[in-house]
Design a protein around this motif. Structure first.
Motif, mmCIF file in Angstrom:
data_model
loop_
_atom_site.group_PDB
_atom_site.id
_atom_site.type_symbol
_atom_site.label_atom_id
_atom_site.label_comp_id
_atom_site.label_asym_id
_atom_site.label_seq_id
_atom_site.Cartn_x
_atom_site.Cartn_y
_atom_site.Cartn_z
ATOM 1 N N ALA A 22 8.168 -18.763 0.899
ATOM 2 C CA ALA A 22 7.360 -19.745 0.161
ATOM 3 C C ALA A 22 8.037 -21.108 0.174
ATOM 4 O O ALA A 22 7.366 -22.151 0.282
ATOM 5 C CB ALA A 22 7.129 -19.258 -1.267
ATOM 6 N N LEU A 23 9.370 -21.114 0.098
ATOM 7 C CA LEU A 23 10.106 -22.389 0.165
ATOM 8 C C LEU A 23 9.966 -23.032 1.545
ATOM 9 O O LEU A 23 9.835 -24.256 1.666
ATOM 10 C CB LEU A 23 11.591 -22.161 -0.164
ATOM 11 N N LEU A 24 9.989 -22.208 2.573
ATOM 12 C CA LEU A 24 9.837 -22.741 3.938
ATOM 13 C C LEU A 24 8.436 -23.314 4.145
ATOM 14 O O LEU A 24 8.260 -24.346 4.800
ATOM 15 C CB LEU A 24 10.116 -21.639 4.965
ATOM 16 N N VAL A 25 7.434 -22.643 3.587
ATOM 17 C CA VAL A 25 6.056 -23.161 3.682
ATOM 18 C C VAL A 25 5.981 -24.539 3.037
ATOM 19 O O VAL A 25 5.389 -25.475 3.586
ATOM 20 C CB VAL A 25 5.060 -22.178 3.031
ATOM 21 N N ASP A 26 6.626 -24.687 1.871
ATOM 22 C CA ASP A 26 6.630 -25.996 1.185
ATOM 23 C C ASP A 26 7.240 -27.073 2.068
ATOM 24 O O ASP A 26 6.767 -28.209 2.091
ATOM 25 C CB ASP A 26 7.407 -25.908 -0.139
ATOM 26 N N ARG A 27 8.307 -26.726 2.804
ATOM 27 C CA ARG A 27 8.944 -27.728 3.669
ATOM 28 C C ARG A 27 8.004 -28.158 4.784
ATOM 29 O O ARG A 27 7.911 -29.347 5.111
ATOM 30 C CB ARG A 27 10.247 -27.169 4.240
ATOM 31 N N LEU A 28 7.272 -27.242 5.373
ATOM 32 C CA LEU A 28 6.319 -27.621 6.430
ATOM 33 C C LEU A 28 5.133 -28.393 5.848
ATOM 34 O O LEU A 28 4.560 -29.268 6.500
ATOM 35 C CB LEU A 28 5.830 -26.376 7.169
ATOM 36 N N ARG A 29 4.773 -28.086 4.623
ATOM 37 C CA ARG A 29 3.648 -28.786 3.966
ATOM 38 C C ARG A 29 3.998 -30.235 3.600
ATOM 39 O O ARG A 29 3.111 -31.020 3.251
ATOM 40 C CB ARG A 29 3.235 -28.060 2.685
ATOM 41 N N ALA A 30 5.264 -30.599 3.720
ATOM 42 C CA ALA A 30 5.683 -31.964 3.330
ATOM 43 C C ALA A 30 4.971 -33.022 4.159
ATOM 44 O O ALA A 30 4.771 -34.150 3.701
ATOM 45 C CB ALA A 30 7.194 -32.101 3.466
ATOM 46 N N ALA A 31 4.594 -32.690 5.388
ATOM 47 C CA ALA A 31 3.823 -33.620 6.231
ATOM 48 C C ALA A 31 2.867 -32.786 7.072
ATOM 49 O O ALA A 31 3.308 -31.964 7.876
ATOM 50 C CB ALA A 31 4.753 -34.419 7.134
ATOM 51 N N GLN A 32 1.556 -32.988 6.852
ATOM 52 C CA GLN A 32 0.550 -32.152 7.486
ATOM 53 C C GLN A 32 -0.579 -32.992 8.062
ATOM 54 O O GLN A 32 -0.884 -34.076 7.550
ATOM 55 C CB GLN A 32 -0.071 -31.192 6.438
ATOM 56 N N LEU A 33 -1.222 -32.487 9.117
ATOM 57 C CA LEU A 33 -2.475 -33.075 9.576
ATOM 58 C C LEU A 33 -3.529 -32.882 8.488
ATOM 59 O O LEU A 33 -3.455 -31.912 7.717
ATOM 60 C CB LEU A 33 -2.950 -32.377 10.860
ATOM 61 N N PRO A 34 -4.539 -33.741 8.421
ATOM 62 C CA PRO A 34 -5.574 -33.576 7.400
ATOM 63 C C PRO A 34 -6.495 -32.383 7.655
ATOM 64 O O PRO A 34 -7.216 -31.940 6.760
ATOM 65 C CB PRO A 34 -6.361 -34.897 7.487
ATOM 66 N N GLY A 35 -6.488 -31.852 8.873
ATOM 67 C CA GLY A 35 -7.370 -30.724 9.214
ATOM 68 C C GLY A 35 -6.807 -29.983 10.405
ATOM 69 O O GLY A 35 -5.606 -30.086 10.690
ATOM 70 N N PRO A 36 -7.664 -29.263 11.145
ATOM 71 C CA PRO A 36 -7.175 -28.516 12.309
ATOM 72 C C PRO A 36 -6.660 -29.456 13.403
ATOM 73 O O PRO A 36 -6.935 -30.658 13.397
ATOM 74 C CB PRO A 36 -8.404 -27.723 12.767
ATOM 75 N N ALA A 37 -5.912 -28.867 14.358
ATOM 76 C CA ALA A 37 -5.206 -29.687 15.351
ATOM 77 C C ALA A 37 -6.134 -30.282 16.408
ATOM 78 O O ALA A 37 -5.821 -31.322 16.990
ATOM 79 C CB ALA A 37 -4.120 -28.847 16.024
#
Ligand code: MYA
Length: 221
Positions: free
Chosen positions: A65-80
């Motif tokens: 869950a902590l690793l997911v939070d780190r990837l969520r720190a910068a995300q595309l607004p939708g699918p790739a």
């Protein structure tokens, strides 16, 4: 000559997006994302097959869950989506079958050959349907993709119109080969046949009609 390229950042015909990221940078980032997805794929397999104690499962869950939070720190607004640059370098890192950043994708590595396309793939526990066998929907998904690539022939966009599957016998998990080829074309319609084989021969056959949507240009050069 009709260009298939819309303006940078714009969504083009068929949902393709022009992106002026230089090819070496695309290659570099793709390798980085593929290495992450490969480890996540290992995680999926390890999760399915683990027999460790409940406490350890809960500890791993909390760390993940902590690793997911780190990837969520910068995300595309939708699918790739599907992107390409002016050098015809295309990348679709989220694709369900070939996406370099998608741990759900096996991933399939499609090879263009003299008669169409083929791909060798090893399917593990994440693709199981009946015990020890590939899920029928997974077989259809992989065949749909390689047939679509074959129909598009790297020069036009085609969508699946109709796809018919014949499951001749169970497809065992493990090493498999997919093959696809065009049998005929009628205007915007491309008729494609394909199969999945294991070491003993064909397990699934498919035929499909792939259609170049009205208004989408072929690539002429
Ligand atoms: C560019 C560089 C390379 C890119 C590589 C990318 C590889 C990606 C690989 C991805 C792989 C994964 C692939 C995926 O996952 S693609 C995703 C799954 N497929 C879809 O979402 C498609 C949804 N449907 C549509 O978009 C439209 O209905 C299409 C485009 C299919 C037709 O809408 P359009 O308005 O254009 O059609 P029309 O009415 O003018 O009819 C035209 C002709 O077609 C005939 N017809 C119509 N519908 C069907 C049908 N369902 N079966 C058989 N035939 C059909 C029709 O009778 C007529 O024939 P005729 O009367 O002229 O003889």
């Amino acid at each position: 000559m009709t260009s298939r390229f819309p303006d940078a950042g714009a969504v083009g015909a068929g949902g393709f997006v022009r992106d002026d990221t230089p090819t070496p940078e695309v290659d570099r980032r793709e390798a980085v994302m593929a290495s992450l997805a490969g480890t996540v794929r290992e995680l999926v397999d390890a999760t399915i097959r683990t027999t460790v104690a409940d406490d350890e499962v809960h500890r791993v869950r909390d760390e993940l869950a902590l690793l997911v939070d780190r990837l969520r720190a910068a995300q595309l607004p939708g699918p790739a989506g599907i992107r390409y640059n002016a050098e015809f370098r295309a990348w679709n890192w989220g694709n369900a079958v070939v996406g370099a950043a998608n741990a759900i994708a096996p991933p399939l590595e499609v090879v263009h050959d003299a008669s169409g396309c083929h791909a060798d793939v090893v399917l593990g526990a994440a693709y199981e349907g009946p015990p020890g066998l590939v899920h029928g929907g997974v077989s259809a998904m992989l065949l749909d993709h390689i047939m679509g690539v074959t129909a598009s022939a790297m020069r036009r966009t085609t969508f699946t119109g109709t796809l018919t599957m014949r499951y001749r016998r169970g497809t065992p998990l493990g090493p498999l080969r997919l093959e696809a080829r065009i049998v005929r074309e009628e205007g915007r319609k491309v008729f494609v046949v394909a199969s999945i084989s294991d070491a003993e021969g064909v397990t699934v056959e498919a035929d499909g009609v792939f259609i170049q949507p009205a208004g989408t240009p072929a690539v002429d050069g």
